[in-house]
Motif scaffolding. Structure first.
Motif, PDB file in Angstrom:
ATOM      1  N   ALA A 258     -70.641  49.334  19.248  1.00  0.00           N
ATOM      2  CA  ALA A 258     -70.329  50.766  19.362  1.00  0.00           C
ATOM      3  C   ALA A 258     -69.166  51.148  18.454  1.00  0.00           C
ATOM      4  O   ALA A 258     -69.169  52.216  17.829  1.00  0.00           O
ATOM      5  CB  ALA A 258     -69.996  51.106  20.818  1.00  0.00           C
ATOM      6  N   LEU A 262     -69.176  53.820  15.448  1.00  0.00           N
ATOM      7  CA  LEU A 262     -68.218  54.932  15.376  1.00  0.00           C
ATOM      8  C   LEU A 262     -67.469  54.927  14.050  1.00  0.00           C
ATOM      9  O   LEU A 262     -67.191  55.990  13.475  1.00  0.00           O
ATOM     10  CB  LEU A 262     -67.236  54.840  16.545  1.00  0.00           C
ATOM     11  CG  LEU A 262     -67.802  55.196  17.923  1.00  0.00           C
ATOM     12  CD1 LEU A 262     -66.833  54.801  19.018  1.00  0.00           C
ATOM     13  CD2 LEU A 262     -68.116  56.683  17.998  1.00  0.00           C
ATOM     14  N   ASN A 309     -63.185  54.367  23.313  1.00  0.00           N
ATOM     15  CA  ASN A 309     -63.006  55.643  24.016  1.00  0.00           C
ATOM     16  C   ASN A 309     -62.260  56.650  23.144  1.00  0.00           C
ATOM     17  O   ASN A 309     -62.614  57.840  23.120  1.00  0.00           O
ATOM     18  CB  ASN A 309     -62.248  55.412  25.318  1.00  0.00           C
ATOM     19  CG  ASN A 309     -63.058  54.625  26.333  1.00  0.00           C
ATOM     20  OD1 ASN A 309     -64.282  54.652  26.300  1.00  0.00           O
ATOM     21  ND2 ASN A 309     -62.386  53.928  27.238  1.00  0.00           N
ATOM     22  N   ASP A 312     -64.606  57.792  20.548  1.00  0.00           N
ATOM     23  CA  ASP A 312     -65.637  58.641  21.157  1.00  0.00           C
ATOM     24  C   ASP A 312     -65.143  60.074  21.286  1.00  0.00           C
ATOM     25  O   ASP A 312     -65.878  61.029  21.017  1.00  0.00           O
ATOM     26  CB  ASP A 312     -66.009  58.092  22.536  1.00  0.00           C
ATOM     27  CG  ASP A 312     -67.216  57.181  22.481  1.00  0.00           C
ATOM     28  OD1 ASP A 312     -68.034  57.342  21.560  1.00  0.00           O
ATOM     29  OD2 ASP A 312     -67.331  56.289  23.342  1.00  0.00           O
ATOM     30  N   GLN A 313     -63.887  60.200  21.734  1.00  0.00           N
ATOM     31  CA  GLN A 313     -63.307  61.539  21.850  1.00  0.00           C
ATOM     32  C   GLN A 313     -63.177  62.205  20.478  1.00  0.00           C
ATOM     33  O   GLN A 313     -63.465  63.396  20.319  1.00  0.00           O
ATOM     34  CB  GLN A 313     -61.942  61.449  22.532  1.00  0.00           C
ATOM     35  CG  GLN A 313     -62.016  60.977  23.976  1.00  0.00           C
ATOM     36  CD  GLN A 313     -60.644  60.807  24.597  1.00  0.00           C
ATOM     37  OE1 GLN A 313     -59.625  61.047  23.955  1.00  0.00           O
ATOM     38  NE2 GLN A 313     -60.617  60.374  25.856  1.00  0.00           N
ATOM     39  N   LYS A 315     -65.004  61.472  17.907  1.00  0.00           N
ATOM     40  CA  LYS A 315     -66.364  61.776  17.454  1.00  0.00           C
ATOM     41  C   LYS A 315     -66.857  63.066  18.097  1.00  0.00           C
ATOM     42  O   LYS A 315     -67.495  63.903  17.435  1.00  0.00           O
ATOM     43  CB  LYS A 315     -67.292  60.615  17.831  1.00  0.00           C
ATOM     44  CG  LYS A 315     -68.725  60.818  17.360  1.00  0.00           C
ATOM     45  CD  LYS A 315     -69.654  59.783  17.938  1.00  0.00           C
ATOM     46  CE  LYS A 315     -69.958  60.096  19.389  1.00  0.00           C
ATOM     47  NZ  LYS A 315     -71.051  59.261  19.935  1.00  0.00           N
ATOM     48  N   GLY A 357     -70.546  64.074  25.745  1.00  0.00           N
ATOM     49  CA  GLY A 357     -70.640  62.829  24.993  1.00  0.00           C
ATOM     50  C   GLY A 357     -72.012  62.191  25.036  1.00  0.00           C
ATOM     51  O   GLY A 357     -72.150  60.994  24.769  1.00  0.00           O
ATOM     52  N   ASP A 360     -76.065  61.812  20.228  1.00  0.00           N
ATOM     53  CA  ASP A 360     -75.791  60.932  19.104  1.00  0.00           C
ATOM     54  C   ASP A 360     -75.585  61.758  17.848  1.00  0.00           C
ATOM     55  O   ASP A 360     -76.194  62.818  17.663  1.00  0.00           O
ATOM     56  CB  ASP A 360     -76.962  59.954  18.918  1.00  0.00           C
ATOM     57  CG  ASP A 360     -76.674  58.936  17.836  1.00  0.00           C
ATOM     58  OD1 ASP A 360     -77.170  59.125  16.709  1.00  0.00           O
ATOM     59  OD2 ASP A 360     -75.936  57.971  18.122  1.00  0.00           O
TER      60      ASP A 360
END
Length: 428
Positions: A258, A262, A309, A312-313, A315, A357, A360
């Motif tokens: 992951a 990212l 994490n 992810d935020q 992104k 979230g 994709d």
């Protein structure tokens, strides 16, 4: 008067002063001189004879008892010798005389050395049995998993070499089993140390939870517990650690995958990737290979998880910017084509998914590009109509301008100058 009466020869012969005959002769001389009565003499001589018989009888009885004791001692020695031969499992002993001849004392003196030798051999054999049986009990206790403080009893009825060999064979079997179990314990300990090292755990605590005596102590001779229960617990511990290792490795592998995705989505530079470069290497290359110390610690996994994490935020933020950019492009197309905004509900749903979230990056880009393409396609299909509308609007503007020009051409010069000024044209 039996033996106390003297013959003439005995009376006339010279006798030792300490002998009974001399004393009897002296007693008669005294009686003759005194004039002792004949009946009294007979009574006294009879008493003396009885007393002598009692003395002899005591001596005979004593001698007979000694003979009986010698017979008994000889019989006991022979019986003990025979029992020793039987208990030691031997048919004969070279030191024992073949035939017992001579007096009782000579026979007893002849068998005593052989008997003593056999007793010494028995003591030595008992000591051997004691040592072997004690070792058997100790190892059996270790295998059974209990203290084993019971006293060892040697069966002295069977001390044969055959029986000793049986015990020695049993001891060798137990030693081999103990060696195998110790090797198995050491294998488990090595595996536990390796798992603990990879996952950043304390192996001593893990082993102590299984059994305190599994720890390496200063006393190597201390009793070890190598029971089936210990082996079972060690096996279960190894399996649990293996499962934990696989779980951590799979989780780290998933996190690194992951993280890499990212990085690619966010176009992360090498400087930001560098702190996690080594983690990525062993996570992607050690799926079925060896892992180094500390590669699967909870801290390492938490570190990667925190970075995932964070990205992810980031992104989600960038995906929202991308979404707004593409939506603005659709809005512009629709505005130019004088169309209502299509897919309003769908795009609002996409925004909600972005905030949660669950979208994709590739799916978002593909979907929004489809919306842009469809908006452009719809705008293209309206192009002829829009061109005609624009021409019509241009014609209307031109006619209106001409009308205004015709109206103001007859005005005075100052008014005419105002009519063709930029501000007037702009207002018209």
């Amino acid at each position: 008067m039996g033996s106390l009466r003297m013959t003439g020869k005995a009376a006339g012969a010279a006798l030792p002063e300490s002998s009974c005959a001399y004393l009897l002769q002296e007693l008669k001389m005294i009686w003759d001189e005194v004039g002792q009565d004949k009946n009294e003499r007979e009574r006294i001589l009879q008493e003396l004879e009885q007393e002598c018989q009692e003395v002899y009888r005591r001596k005979v009885n004593s001698a007979n008892m000694s003979r009986i004791q010698l017979h008994q001692a000889l019989a006991e020695s022979e019986a003990e010798f025979t029992n020793l031969l039987l208990s030691l499992g031997e048919r004969s002993f070279p030191g024992r005389p073949e035939k017992m001849t001579g007096t009782l004392k000579e026979q007893l003196n002849a068998i005593t050395p052989a008997l003593q030798e056999m007793q010494m051999r028995k003591e030595a054999r008992v000591k051997q049995f004691m040592e072997v049986q004690t070792e058997i009990q100790r190892i059996a206790s270790e295998i059974a998993g209990h203290a084993g403080n019971e006293a060892v009893t040697v069966n002295e009825e069977d001390l044969s070499l055959k029986k000793l060999e049986e015990y020695q064979s049993e001891l060798q079997r137990l030693k081999r089993e103990k060696s195998d179990r110790l090797c198995k314990v050491e294998e488990y300990k090595v595996l536990i140390h390796n798992f603990a090292k990879v996952m950043g755990m304390d192996p001593s605590k893990i082993l102590a939870n299984v059994h305190p005596r599994l720890l390496d102590g200063p006393n190597e001779q201390q009793t070890k517990n190598i029971s089936d229960d210990i082996l079972k617990k060690l096996n279960m511990t190894v399996q649990q650690l293996q499962e934990e290792k696989n779980s951590r490795r799979d989780k780290l592998h998933s996190l690194v995958k992951a993280l890499t995705n990212l990085w690619n989505i966010l176009d992360t530079n090498m400087e930001e990737r560098q702190p996690f470069g080594q983690i990525k290497i062993f996570a992607t290359t050690s799926a079925n290979g060896m892992l180094g110390p500390g590669n699967l610690t909870l801290e390492t996994i938490q570190q990667v998880e925190s970075e995932v994490n964070r990205l992810d935020q980031l992104k989600a933020s960038k995906m929202k910017d991308l979404y707004l950019k593409k939506r603005a492009e659709v809005d512009e197309i629709c505005k130019k084509s004088h169309m209502d905004l299509p897919y309003q509900t769908e795009m609002d749903t996409i925004l909600d998914l972005i905030m949660s979230g669950d979208v994709d990056h590739d799916d978002l880009l593909k979907t929004m590009n489809e919306y842009v393409y469809k908006a452009k396609e719809e705008a293209t299909s309206r192009k002829d109509i829009m061109d005609k509308v624009e021409k019509w609007m241009s014609s209307c503007d031109e006619e209106r301008w001409l009308e205004e020009y015709s109206r103001v051409r007859w005005l005075p010069n100052d008014h005419l100058q105002y009519a063709f000024s930029p501000s007037f044209i702009s207002l018209s």
